[in-house]
Design a protein around this motif. Structure first.
Motif, PDB file in Angstrom:
ATOM      1  N   GLU A 135      39.222  46.689  49.773  1.00  0.00           N
ATOM      2  CA  GLU A 135      40.269  45.877  49.157  1.00  0.00           C
ATOM      3  C   GLU A 135      39.771  44.478  48.862  1.00  0.00           C
ATOM      4  O   GLU A 135      40.036  43.917  47.791  1.00  0.00           O
ATOM      5  N   LEU A 136      38.998  43.888  49.804  1.00  0.00           N
ATOM      6  CA  LEU A 136      38.452  42.543  49.601  1.00  0.00           C
ATOM      7  C   LEU A 136      37.445  42.556  48.461  1.00  0.00           C
ATOM      8  O   LEU A 136      37.423  41.637  47.614  1.00  0.00           O
ATOM      9  N   ALA A 137      36.625  43.607  48.397  1.00  0.00           N
ATOM     10  CA  ALA A 137      35.629  43.704  47.326  1.00  0.00           C
ATOM     11  C   ALA A 137      36.319  43.770  45.965  1.00  0.00           C
ATOM     12  O   ALA A 137      35.895  43.124  44.985  1.00  0.00           O
ATOM     13  N   ALA A 138      37.427  44.507  45.904  1.00  0.00           N
ATOM     14  CA  ALA A 138      38.164  44.623  44.637  1.00  0.00           C
ATOM     15  C   ALA A 138      38.743  43.282  44.229  1.00  0.00           C
ATOM     16  O   ALA A 138      38.741  42.936  43.029  1.00  0.00           O
ATOM     17  N   GLU A 139      39.236  42.528  45.176  1.00  0.00           N
ATOM     18  CA  GLU A 139      39.801  41.216  44.862  1.00  0.00           C
ATOM     19  C   GLU A 139      38.733  40.292  44.303  1.00  0.00           C
ATOM     20  O   GLU A 139      38.976  39.513  43.368  1.00  0.00           O
ATOM     21  N   LEU A 140      37.529  40.320  44.911  1.00  0.00           N
ATOM     22  CA  LEU A 140      36.443  39.476  44.416  1.00  0.00           C
ATOM     23  C   LEU A 140      36.046  39.877  42.985  1.00  0.00           C
ATOM     24  O   LEU A 140      35.756  39.010  42.134  1.00  0.00           O
ATOM     25  N   ASP A 141      36.042  41.192  42.752  1.00  0.00           N
ATOM     26  CA  ASP A 141      35.693  41.652  41.400  1.00  0.00           C
ATOM     27  C   ASP A 141      36.728  41.169  40.394  1.00  0.00           C
ATOM     28  O   ASP A 141      36.397  40.730  39.286  1.00  0.00           O
ATOM     29  N   ALA A 142      37.999  41.248  40.787  1.00  0.00           N
ATOM     30  CA  ALA A 142      39.075  40.837  39.877  1.00  0.00           C
ATOM     31  C   ALA A 142      38.999  39.350  39.583  1.00  0.00           C
ATOM     32  O   ALA A 142      39.424  38.911  38.502  1.00  0.00           O
ATOM     33  N   GLU A 143      38.491  38.598  40.529  1.00  0.00           N
ATOM     34  CA  GLU A 143      38.388  37.148  40.340  1.00  0.00           C
ATOM     35  C   GLU A 143      37.048  36.746  39.737  1.00  0.00           C
ATOM     36  O   GLU A 143      36.743  35.562  39.645  1.00  0.00           O
ATOM     37  N   SER A 144      36.289  37.735  39.341  1.00  0.00           N
ATOM     38  CA  SER A 144      34.966  37.482  38.736  1.00  0.00           C
ATOM     39  C   SER A 144      34.054  36.689  39.676  1.00  0.00           C
ATOM     40  O   SER A 144      33.271  35.837  39.258  1.00  0.00           O
ATOM     41  N   LYS A 145      34.162  36.988  40.939  1.00  0.00           N
ATOM     42  CA  LYS A 145      33.319  36.337  41.938  1.00  0.00           C
ATOM     43  C   LYS A 145      32.299  37.342  42.455  1.00  0.00           C
ATOM     44  O   LYS A 145      32.577  38.545  42.514  1.00  0.00           O
ATOM     45  N   PRO A 146      31.131  36.870  42.815  1.00  0.00           N
ATOM     46  CA  PRO A 146      30.130  37.784  43.377  1.00  0.00           C
ATOM     47  C   PRO A 146      30.620  38.366  44.707  1.00  0.00           C
ATOM     48  O   PRO A 146      31.416  37.753  45.415  1.00  0.00           O
ATOM     49  N   ARG A 147      30.153  39.545  44.993  1.00  0.00           N
ATOM     50  CA  ARG A 147      30.533  40.167  46.260  1.00  0.00           C
ATOM     51  C   ARG A 147      29.745  39.530  47.418  1.00  0.00           C
ATOM     52  O   ARG A 147      28.857  40.127  48.014  1.00  0.00           O
ATOM     53  N   LEU A 148      30.102  38.290  47.705  1.00  0.00           N
ATOM     54  CA  LEU A 148      29.468  37.536  48.796  1.00  0.00           C
ATOM     55  C   LEU A 148      30.553  36.954  49.690  1.00  0.00           C
ATOM     56  O   LEU A 148      31.540  36.387  49.209  1.00  0.00           O
ATOM     57  N   LEU A 149      30.352  37.084  51.005  1.00  0.00           N
ATOM     58  CA  LEU A 149      31.300  36.491  51.958  1.00  0.00           C
ATOM     59  C   LEU A 149      31.064  34.994  52.066  1.00  0.00           C
ATOM     60  O   LEU A 149      29.929  34.523  51.973  1.00  0.00           O
ATOM     61  N   ASN A 150      32.162  34.246  52.271  1.00  0.00           N
ATOM     62  CA  ASN A 150      32.062  32.816  52.551  1.00  0.00           C
ATOM     63  C   ASN A 150      33.165  32.456  53.552  1.00  0.00           C
ATOM     64  O   ASN A 150      33.993  33.299  53.934  1.00  0.00           O
ATOM     65  N   VAL A 151      33.184  31.201  53.952  1.00  0.00           N
ATOM     66  CA  VAL A 151      34.146  30.771  54.978  1.00  0.00           C
ATOM     67  C   VAL A 151      35.568  31.044  54.527  1.00  0.00           C
ATOM     68  O   VAL A 151      36.439  31.409  55.329  1.00  0.00           O
ATOM     69  N   GLU A 152      35.822  30.912  53.214  1.00  0.00           N
ATOM     70  CA  GLU A 152      37.167  31.079  52.695  1.00  0.00           C
ATOM     71  C   GLU A 152      37.656  32.522  52.782  1.00  0.00           C
ATOM     72  O   GLU A 152      38.856  32.798  52.688  1.00  0.00           O
ATOM     73  N   THR A 153      36.729  33.458  52.914  1.00  0.00           N
ATOM     74  CA  THR A 153      37.133  34.869  52.981  1.00  0.00           C
ATOM     75  C   THR A 153      37.099  35.431  54.398  1.00  0.00           C
ATOM     76  O   THR A 153      37.410  36.610  54.600  1.00  0.00           O
ATOM     77  N   VAL A 154      36.732  34.613  55.396  1.00  0.00           N
ATOM     78  CA  VAL A 154      36.592  35.109  56.778  1.00  0.00           C
ATOM     79  C   VAL A 154      37.902  35.672  57.299  1.00  0.00           C
ATOM     80  O   VAL A 154      37.938  36.743  57.923  1.00  0.00           O
ATOM     81  N   GLU A 155      39.019  34.977  57.035  1.00  0.00           N
ATOM     82  CA  GLU A 155      40.300  35.439  57.569  1.00  0.00           C
ATOM     83  C   GLU A 155      40.653  36.821  57.028  1.00  0.00           C
ATOM     84  O   GLU A 155      41.197  37.663  57.760  1.00  0.00           O
ATOM     85  N   ARG A 156      40.369  37.078  55.733  1.00  0.00           N
ATOM     86  CA  ARG A 156      40.696  38.385  55.161  1.00  0.00           C
ATOM     87  C   ARG A 156      39.819  39.477  55.783  1.00  0.00           C
ATOM     88  O   ARG A 156      40.272  40.592  56.008  1.00  0.00           O
ATOM     89  N   VAL A 157      38.563  39.099  56.097  1.00  0.00           N
ATOM     90  CA  VAL A 157      37.674  40.061  56.759  1.00  0.00           C
ATOM     91  C   VAL A 157      38.202  40.383  58.147  1.00  0.00           C
ATOM     92  O   VAL A 157      38.272  41.546  58.571  1.00  0.00           O
ATOM     93  N   LEU A 158      38.586  39.328  58.899  1.00  0.00           N
ATOM     94  CA  LEU A 158      39.094  39.533  60.260  1.00  0.00           C
ATOM     95  C   LEU A 158      40.367  40.362  60.246  1.00  0.00           C
ATOM     96  O   LEU A 158      40.566  41.240  61.089  1.00  0.00           O
ATOM     97  N   MET A 159      41.255  40.099  59.270  1.00  0.00           N
ATOM     98  CA  MET A 159      42.500  40.855  59.188  1.00  0.00           C
ATOM     99  C   MET A 159      42.212  42.336  58.956  1.00  0.00           C
ATOM    100  O   MET A 159      42.806  43.210  59.595  1.00  0.00           O
ATOM    101  N   ALA A 160      41.279  42.595  58.059  1.00  0.00           N
ATOM    102  CA  ALA A 160      40.945  43.982  57.748  1.00  0.00           C
ATOM    103  C   ALA A 160      40.301  44.668  58.953  1.00  0.00           C
ATOM    104  O   ALA A 160      40.645  45.805  59.302  1.00  0.00           O
TER     105      ALA A 160
END
Length: 990
Positions: A32-57
């Motif tokens: 789900e997180l990967a799909a969101e990054l694709d939709a936002e035209s962002k590379p599939r790379l984790l950063n501090v801003e995405t940590v919470e979504r990773v932890l939730m998942a």
């Protein structure tokens, strides 16, 4: 793209976060997180801003709390590992605190808001049990625990979840000792304390930190042990704090408590046998090992105590409160019945061991039983706790002494009252009414208005701990030293036990680190006490720049409220460390850490201020201490050169000499032998300092400005000299009788059991053999007929009669040709005769007529033949100079002529009864009325009595010299009568 994102190296940051979070954007878990990054035209790379979504998942995929926490623990550990990984640039590593904070936040949510992840809620006790289980499996890190606790906003939640598990973690330290220090369990508590956060603050609220004050039922046997009333005392909290609390478990490891650890004790392991054959080097090697181990225990304790003190006011108060409760709960240690020596000192301890059927090992076991039943802490914990408190005092420097609150004992706040504890019941330097008045004074001046500061709290706590935790243990060590020496030949088993105990005590109490901390503390206390006595000079004492004098008649309010045990403890500890020092080893190391000037000033203050320090025994001990200090070159230099000390030492010694005289009105009953023991060092001090011009000047000034005090001192001095000479010569005669009758065994020293401690004297010496009269002193002496009469009748005449009078033959060698035993017993009759003759000449130079008249009135010791014989011996032996001999010879001839004329005059006259003194039956020179009994006496007779007793001899009511009423009319009648019949009268020149 977030601000600053490009500067953080997205690739490196992604690699770091993937490692920390065990994350892969290609995985189903993060689809789900990967799909969101694709939709936002962002590379599939984790950063501090995405940590919470990773932890939730990640956490949503784990239904069990244990699985969630285990995952977060791995993330937390990975964060710490990444911090040390050089592959990640600084800009990336700077994001780690944010990442770890989010890990903590989600850990908190996992326990308090599981519904967020689509799972059932978890009760607090279940969350706590999960943490406990992970702790037992070593699956928790302090970093994760601290982060989760910091993320919780409700204190009740923190207590409910972390409290039970943390309390259990504390209990895992129970049973910690010198061999098994439970270091892994200890490290967790140390780490929690080091956070200074919510967990550290929670720690001091747990039952394991300080057990409930609800006491167990008192032991009925305590009533019998307490004696007197038979009431059953409530046990103290000291033992419970030792055996049932975190700090008790942390500070318990010790080498001292042999009876508590038995065969596992340091003494049993290292010093149980063969001590007599052990080399000092091997003993010291073991002591160093024990010392280092105990010091490590103290360092460990500091790693918990120090951060808790800095975790906030509530935490600091809890820590101080624990130590205060330990001191209060162990106050029973200071009671005689609970001391190893039963409060009777080393001699009482020896007597108990010598006569009681209970062996030393059993005595120590009974001491542990007393600790348990009476509720006080054992010696080992007491020493460790006191040392821990000393470490807290160490940052307080001498210039801060003025902030340490002499009025602290008057505070009413709950925390302050806990710190004060039993000191409220301790005797003060002031009377109860004076203390109450001081409280009103301190309140009116605003001294108690502001809250107390931590330095004042910890300083006063240290003073109490010194009294309760330290001094009794040092007394125990002294008893062991005494027993080791006493039983060396009598009972080797007892000797080895006592010596082994002393060696383990010495490992701590004799260590440089402990003595250094103790010396620093005592310097503070000495400066504090002097500053309380002289508030206007407090800063001067702290800075070491004192001018003027430490003798004063004025008692400050600050002084009145201080507990008197403060000075008693200082003097007693200095006595102990001096007495246990092996011969030839030099002074205790403690004296190297003490401020020499402060100590000398304090001792001099004790000597010379009877209105401040009312216990003459303590003042006499101070004289002994001062005498011992002068053997050290640093102290001797100050005694000889300090203007303050040169001005005050001699007057102080004179006042102590008089104070230790036993009187019926005295609250302190000074026994005869003890009195002389206290006075001997004073005479030795005089011998050392009076040749110095500054001290000699101080003596003359004191005699001029305080004639009554000086003359009372002379009266006591002459009494002592006469009694000592009489007893010395009688003892020599008795020794000869026993030797002649073959009873040498009776000359051995009696057993300790039959001689009280204060009757234990050292080698017999002539107390005053080396005293010399200042040729100017007779002018002071002859101003009072009572003093002159005392000197001539009871001292000089009596001694001369004993040396060359009818009984002088008793002093000759037992048989002709036998070697004299005078030298063996330090008896020098020739020197004594020489001094007596010189003293007659000195006083006669001041007023020959008065001196000769006074001598002739001595019907007990004056004999013309005795004085003439003295002249013959002095001439034959050539013992004094020709000029002095001629002067003495002329004096004797005139004296005998006067006596003959007086005898003839009195033989032909009947003296009216009302002209005679009712006690001495001599013609009164200066009749005075005693208003308390309405009796008329000669002034010199009653004044001499008042010098020793301060009462009316006819009814024992208080009487002072100023109360005497001159009888001028009667005196005129006596003068006319004497002139009419040719009777020479003495005359009172004052």
């Amino acid at each position: 793209m977030a601000e600053g994102y490009s500067e953080r190296d997205p690739t490196k940051e992604n690699a770091m976060l993937c490692r920390i979070l065990s994350a892969d954007l290609a995985s189903k878990e993060l689809a789900e997180l990967a799909a969101e990054l694709d939709a936002e035209s962002k590379p599939r790379l984790l950063n501090v801003e995405t940590v919470e979504r990773v932890l939730m998942a990640k956490l949503s995929a784990r239904a069990l709390l244990a699985e969630k926490l285990k995952f977060l623990r791995e993330c937390s550990k990975a964060c710490e590992e990444a911090r040390r990984d050089a592959r990640y640039p600084p800009a990336v590593l700077q994001q780690l605190p944010k990442v770890h904070q989010m890990i903590g936040n989600y850990g908190s949510l996992s326990m308090t808001c599981t519904e967020l992840f689509g799972h059932d809620s978890v009760p607090p006790d279940q969350a706590s049990a999960c943490l406990q289980s992970m702790l037992e499996r070593r699956e928790l890190t302090i970093f994760l625990l601290d982060a989760m606790a910091n993320a919780m906003e409700e204190p009740d939640q923190i207590a409910a979840i972390f409290g039970p598990f943390l309390n259990q973690a504390c209990f895992r330290l129970k049973g910690r000792n010198l061999v098994d220090q439970k270091l892994e369990e200890f490290r967790l508590i140390a780490d929690v304390s080091a956070t200074k956060g919510p967990l550290a603050k929670l720690l001091v609220t747990l039952p394991a930190f300080r057990p409930s004050t609800v006491q167990a039922a008192p032991n009925p046997f305590l009533g019998m042990m307490a004696g007197a009333s038979g009431a059953v005392p409530q046990p103290g909290m000291g033992w419970r704090l030792q055996s049932e609390s975190l700090f008790g478990w942390i500070l318990s490891p010790t080498c001292i408590d042999t009876a508590l650890y038995k065969e596992q004790s340091a003494r049993s392991v290292h010093f149980s046998r063969g001590l007599a054959s052990r080399s000092r080097a091997s003993v010291e090697s073991v002591q160093r090992l024990l010392r280092d181990t105990v010091q490590e225990v103290l360092r460990q304790g500091s790693s918990i105590v120090a951060p808790l003190l800095r975790a906030g006011e509530a935490s600091r108060n809890a820590v101080v409160g624990w130590f205060a409760a330990l001191v209060t709960g162990s106050q029973a240690r200071t009671k005689s019945a609970n001391m190893m020596d039963q409060g009777q000192g080393p001699q009482g301890f020896l007597s108990m061991l010598e006569n009681a059927p209970v062996p030393l090992e059993m005595q120590m076991q009974m001491q542990i039983m007393k600790a348990q039943t009476s509720g006080f802490a054992t010696s080992g914990l007491c020493v460790n706790s006191f040392w821990a408190i000393l470490e807290l005092v160490k940052p307080i420097k001498l210039p801060q002494v003025t902030t340490l609150e002499p009025f602290y004992l008057l505070r009413e706040g709950p925390h302050d009252k806990e710190v004060i504890g039993g000191f409220l019941e301790e005797p003060r330097f002031g009377e109860t009414s004076e203390v109450e008045a001081t409280k009103e004074y301190a309140t009116s001046k605003g001294h108690l208005k502001d809250p107390s500061k931590f330095p004042a709290q910890i300083f006063w706590l240290a003073i109490r701990a010194f009294h309760v935790l330290c001094v009794p243990v040092m007394k125990e060590n002294l008893c062991m030293v005494a027993a080791a020496g006493f039983f060396q030949q009598k009972n080797p088993a007892v000797m080895e036990t006592a010596l082994g105990e002393h060696l383990v005590y010495e490992a701590i109490l004799g260590s440089s680190a402990f003595l250094g901390d103790l010396g620093t503390f005592l310097n503070l206390v000495m400066a504090f006490c002097l500053g309380a006595a002289f508030p206007e000079k407090a800063a001067e004492f702290a800075a070491g720049k004192v001018l003027g004098s430490v003798l004063t008649e004025e008692v400050s309010p600050q002084w009145l409220v201080l507990p008197s045990c403060i000075l008693e403890d200082i003097v007693e500890v200095l006595e102990i460390v001096t007495s246990i020092q092996p011969p030839g080893k030099g002074p205790s190391e403690l004296f190297l850490h003490l401020d020499a000037q402060l100590l000398l000033l304090l001792v001099t203050f004790i000597l010379g201020n009877g209105q401040h320090v009312k216990n003459p025994n303590l003042r006499g001990k101070a004289a002994t201490l001062l005498k011992g200090l002068t053997a050290n070159s640093n102290y001797r230099h100050l005694v000889e050169n300090s203007p303050v000390l040169a001005n005050d030492i001699v007057p102080g010694c004179i006042r102590v000499f008089t104070a230790v005289e036993k009187t019926k009105q005295s609250f302190y009953d000074i026994r005869m032998q003890l009195k002389y023991q206290l006075r001997i060092p004073i005479m030795e001090l005089f011998e050392r300092v009076l040749p110095l011009e500054a001290h000699k000047k101080a003596l003359k000034s004191f005699a001029t400005e305080n004639p009554d005090e000086f003359l009372k001192f002379l009266n006591n001095l002459m009494n002592d000299a006469t009694m000592q000479l009489e007893e010395g010569m009688d003892t020599l005669i008795e020794i000869r009788r026993l030797m002649r009758e073959g009873k040498e065994a009776e000359l051995t020293r009696p057993a300790a059991s039959s001689v009280a401690e204060d009757e234990q004297t050292g080698e017999g010496t002539d107390l005053y053999a080396r005293s010399r009269a200042d040729p100017k002193a007779p002018m002071v002496i002859i101003t009072k007929l009572n003093v002159l009469q005392q000197m001539l009748h009871n001292c000089l005449n009596s001694c001369l009669d004993r040396l060359v009078g009818p009984r002088c033959l008793e002093l000759k060698a037992p048989q002709k040709g036998q070697v004299s035993d005078f030298e063996e017993y330090s008896f020098k009759p020739k020197e004594l005769l020489q001094m007596i003759a010189e003293m007659y000449v000195f006083v006669a130079r001041a007023d020959k007529e008065k001196v000769q008249k006074t001598i002739t009135e001595d019907g007990r010791s004056y004999r013309p033949k005795t004085f003439q014989k003295a002249v013959s011996i002095l001439r034959r032996e050539q013992m004094i100079s020709a000029d002095m001999l001629q002067e003495f010879s002329t004096f004797v001839q005139e004296l005998n002529d006067l006596a003959e004329s007086q005898e003839a005059a009195l033989a032909n006259v009947t003296v009216p009864d009302d002209f005679l003194d009712p006690i001495m039956s001599e013609i009164m020179v200066d009749p005075v009325l005693l208003p308390t009994s309405n009796t008329i006496m000669d002034r010199k007779v009653i004044e001499r009595h008042i010098m020793s007793n301060d009462d009316d001899p006819f009814n024992r009511k208080p009487l002072a010299v100023k109360d005497l009423l001159p009888q001028t009319e009667l005196r005129d009648k006596i003068v006319d009568f004497c002139k009419q019949h040719g009777i020479v009268m003495g005359n009172e020149s004052d």
